[in-house]
Structure formats: structure tokens, C-alpha cells
Design a protein around this motif. Structure first.
Motif, mmCIF file in Angstrom:
data_model
loop_
_atom_site.group_PDB
_atom_site.id
_atom_site.type_symbol
_atom_site.label_atom_id
_atom_site.label_comp_id
_atom_site.label_asym_id
_atom_site.label_seq_id
_atom_site.Cartn_x
_atom_site.Cartn_y
_atom_site.Cartn_z
ATOM 1 N N PHE A 56 19.074 80.050 62.917
ATOM 2 C CA PHE A 56 20.192 79.245 63.396
ATOM 3 C C PHE A 56 20.998 78.570 62.284
ATOM 4 O O PHE A 56 21.315 77.389 62.358
ATOM 5 C CB PHE A 56 19.694 78.207 64.404
ATOM 6 C CG PHE A 56 18.886 78.810 65.503
ATOM 7 C CD1 PHE A 56 19.474 79.655 66.431
ATOM 8 C CD2 PHE A 56 17.525 78.580 65.588
ATOM 9 C CE1 PHE A 56 18.720 80.243 67.439
ATOM 10 C CE2 PHE A 56 16.766 79.154 66.590
ATOM 11 C CZ PHE A 56 17.364 79.989 67.519
ATOM 12 N N GLY A 57 21.316 79.326 61.259
ATOM 13 C CA GLY A 57 22.179 78.810 60.212
ATOM 14 C C GLY A 57 21.525 77.798 59.282
ATOM 15 O O GLY A 57 22.195 77.181 58.482
ATOM 16 N N ARG A 58 20.248 77.652 59.377
ATOM 17 C CA ARG A 58 19.528 76.706 58.526
ATOM 18 C C ARG A 58 19.490 77.219 57.094
ATOM 19 O O ARG A 58 19.407 78.418 56.848
ATOM 20 C CB ARG A 58 18.102 76.550 59.061
ATOM 21 C CG ARG A 58 17.286 75.556 58.294
ATOM 22 C CD ARG A 58 15.943 75.344 58.979
ATOM 23 N NE ARG A 58 15.022 74.823 57.980
ATOM 24 C CZ ARG A 58 13.759 75.135 57.885
ATOM 25 N NH1 ARG A 58 13.218 75.952 58.760
ATOM 26 N NH2 ARG A 58 13.011 74.625 56.949
ATOM 27 N N LYS A 59 19.540 76.296 56.159
ATOM 28 C CA LYS A 59 19.381 76.644 54.755
ATOM 29 C C LYS A 59 17.989 76.230 54.312
ATOM 30 O O LYS A 59 17.439 75.252 54.814
ATOM 31 C CB LYS A 59 20.427 75.944 53.887
ATOM 32 C CG LYS A 59 21.825 76.468 54.129
ATOM 33 C CD LYS A 59 22.820 75.804 53.223
ATOM 34 C CE LYS A 59 24.224 76.330 53.502
ATOM 35 N NZ LYS A 59 25.216 75.710 52.636
ATOM 36 N N VAL A 60 17.421 77.004 53.395
ATOM 37 C CA VAL A 60 16.112 76.684 52.830
ATOM 38 C C VAL A 60 16.214 76.717 51.313
ATOM 39 O O VAL A 60 17.005 77.466 50.744
ATOM 40 C CB VAL A 60 15.008 77.653 53.319
ATOM 41 C CG1 VAL A 60 14.759 77.499 54.804
ATOM 42 C CG2 VAL A 60 15.338 79.099 52.988
ATOM 43 N N MET A 61 15.424 75.878 50.683
ATOM 44 C CA MET A 61 15.387 75.828 49.223
ATOM 45 C C MET A 61 14.072 76.453 48.773
ATOM 46 O O MET A 61 12.999 76.045 49.221
ATOM 47 C CB MET A 61 15.474 74.368 48.762
ATOM 48 C CG MET A 61 15.514 74.200 47.268
ATOM 49 S SD MET A 61 15.983 72.483 46.899
ATOM 50 C CE MET A 61 15.064 72.211 45.408
ATOM 51 N N LEU A 62 14.167 77.468 47.928
ATOM 52 C CA LEU A 62 12.990 78.166 47.430
ATOM 53 C C LEU A 62 12.845 77.930 45.931
ATOM 54 O O LEU A 62 13.770 78.226 45.165
ATOM 55 C CB LEU A 62 13.101 79.672 47.691
ATOM 56 C CG LEU A 62 13.322 80.107 49.139
ATOM 57 C CD1 LEU A 62 13.461 81.624 49.210
ATOM 58 C CD2 LEU A 62 12.189 79.630 50.030
ATOM 59 N N PRO A 63 11.697 77.416 45.498
ATOM 60 C CA PRO A 63 11.472 77.264 44.058
ATOM 61 C C PRO A 63 11.533 78.615 43.358
ATOM 62 O O PRO A 63 11.120 79.642 43.914
ATOM 63 C CB PRO A 63 10.063 76.677 43.978
ATOM 64 C CG PRO A 63 9.818 76.061 45.321
ATOM 65 C CD PRO A 63 10.571 76.923 46.290
ATOM 66 N N ALA A 64 12.042 78.630 42.138
ATOM 67 C CA ALA A 64 12.205 79.880 41.385
ATOM 68 C C ALA A 64 10.886 80.622 41.204
ATOM 69 O O ALA A 64 10.871 81.848 41.109
ATOM 70 C CB ALA A 64 12.844 79.593 40.034
ATOM 71 N N GLY A 65 9.777 79.904 41.170
ATOM 72 C CA GLY A 65 8.470 80.537 40.983
ATOM 73 C C GLY A 65 8.037 81.415 42.148
ATOM 74 O O GLY A 65 7.092 82.189 42.031
ATOM 75 N N THR A 66 8.733 81.310 43.281
ATOM 76 C CA THR A 66 8.414 82.178 44.421
ATOM 77 C C THR A 66 9.129 83.520 44.313
ATOM 78 O O THR A 66 8.869 84.423 45.091
ATOM 79 C CB THR A 66 8.782 81.501 45.763
ATOM 80 O OG1 THR A 66 10.193 81.289 45.815
ATOM 81 C CG2 THR A 66 8.047 80.176 45.942
ATOM 82 N N ILE A 67 10.041 83.629 43.344
ATOM 83 C CA ILE A 67 10.791 84.882 43.150
ATOM 84 C C ILE A 67 9.979 85.839 42.291
ATOM 85 O O ILE A 67 9.595 85.509 41.171
ATOM 86 C CB ILE A 67 12.164 84.588 42.512
ATOM 87 C CG1 ILE A 67 13.011 83.750 43.473
ATOM 88 C CG2 ILE A 67 12.876 85.884 42.131
ATOM 89 C CD1 ILE A 67 14.300 83.239 42.894
ATOM 90 N N VAL A 68 9.698 87.005 42.848
ATOM 91 C CA VAL A 68 8.872 87.983 42.137
ATOM 92 C C VAL A 68 9.693 89.100 41.511
ATOM 93 O O VAL A 68 9.193 89.835 40.661
ATOM 94 C CB VAL A 68 7.774 88.578 43.048
ATOM 95 C CG1 VAL A 68 6.773 87.502 43.442
ATOM 96 C CG2 VAL A 68 8.361 89.237 44.290
#
Length: 115
Positions: A56-68
């Protein structure tokens, strides 16, 4: 909280000049949205993902360390999280995401468990 969670892993394919805005974000079990903004600030690197209609259009913040991995040719960012983990994340707060260490600690606690 692990500081490495807020930095890109050396194997992610990220370079300091990367502009990830508009890249699609792929969880371990499918696409979750696109990068709305990102930060390259040392020890506070993250991406903000616009999930569109998925949650539903929500934004989430992902720490860079979760990027593989980052695939520049396909314009995709791959994260080590499932859709369920991302959907259960703390609410993104536009006002707190930049300067509130407690907010980052809350996110780190959520994403840091098992990563």
C-alpha cells in the motif's frame, strides 16, 4: 548493533559513485519495489524502497548491509531478506531516518537478527 549492517559489503558490487535511484529491489522471494533514495554516508548507508502497491505505497528503509548484490546492467538491487521480513519492518519515518540513532538502532535490531 553491528556497524557493518550500515555499510555495503565489499562483495555487493557497490561503488561510492553509484546512483541506485530507480533500481528495482529484489528480496529472496521476489520484487518488493524500487529505490526511492539512498545514502552513501559512512556508517549510515541505506536505501529507501518505495514498495508501491505491494504494501500500500509504504516505504521501507533497508540498511546497506542487507544488500548482497547490485546488477547495474539490469538495474536491480538484491537483498538478503524475504518479503515477510521486509513487510514486518518498523515503519519508515521520513523525519527520523537521517538523524535519530534510536530509529537506526530499531531498524538494526529488526534486520540484524540473523544477518
Amino acid at each position: 548493533m553491528h556497524e557493518s549492517l550500515w555499510n555495503y559489503a565489499p562483495t555487493s558490487g557497490h561503488t561510492p559513485d553509484d546512483d541506485l535511484t530507480g533500481y528495482s529491489v529484489e528480496a529472496t522471494d521476489g520484487q518488493i519495489g524500487t529505490v526511492d533514495k539512498h545514502s552513501g554516508e559512512v556508517v549510515a548507508q541505506y536505501v529507501v524502497v518505495d514498495t508501491g502497491v505491494w504494501i500500500f505505497g509504504r516505504k521501507v528503509m533497508l540498511p546497506a548491509g542487507t544488500i548482497v548484490g547490485i546488477d547495474h546492467e539490469a538495474r536491480q538491487v538484491h537483498v538478503s531478506l524475504s518479503k515477510a521480513e521486509i513487510k514486518a519492518s518498523p515503519e519508515f519515518d521520513e523525519d527520523k531516518h537521517l538523524g535519530d540513532p534510536a530509529y537506526r538502532d530499531q531498524l538494526g535490531g529488526h534486520y540484524g537478527s540473523g544477518h
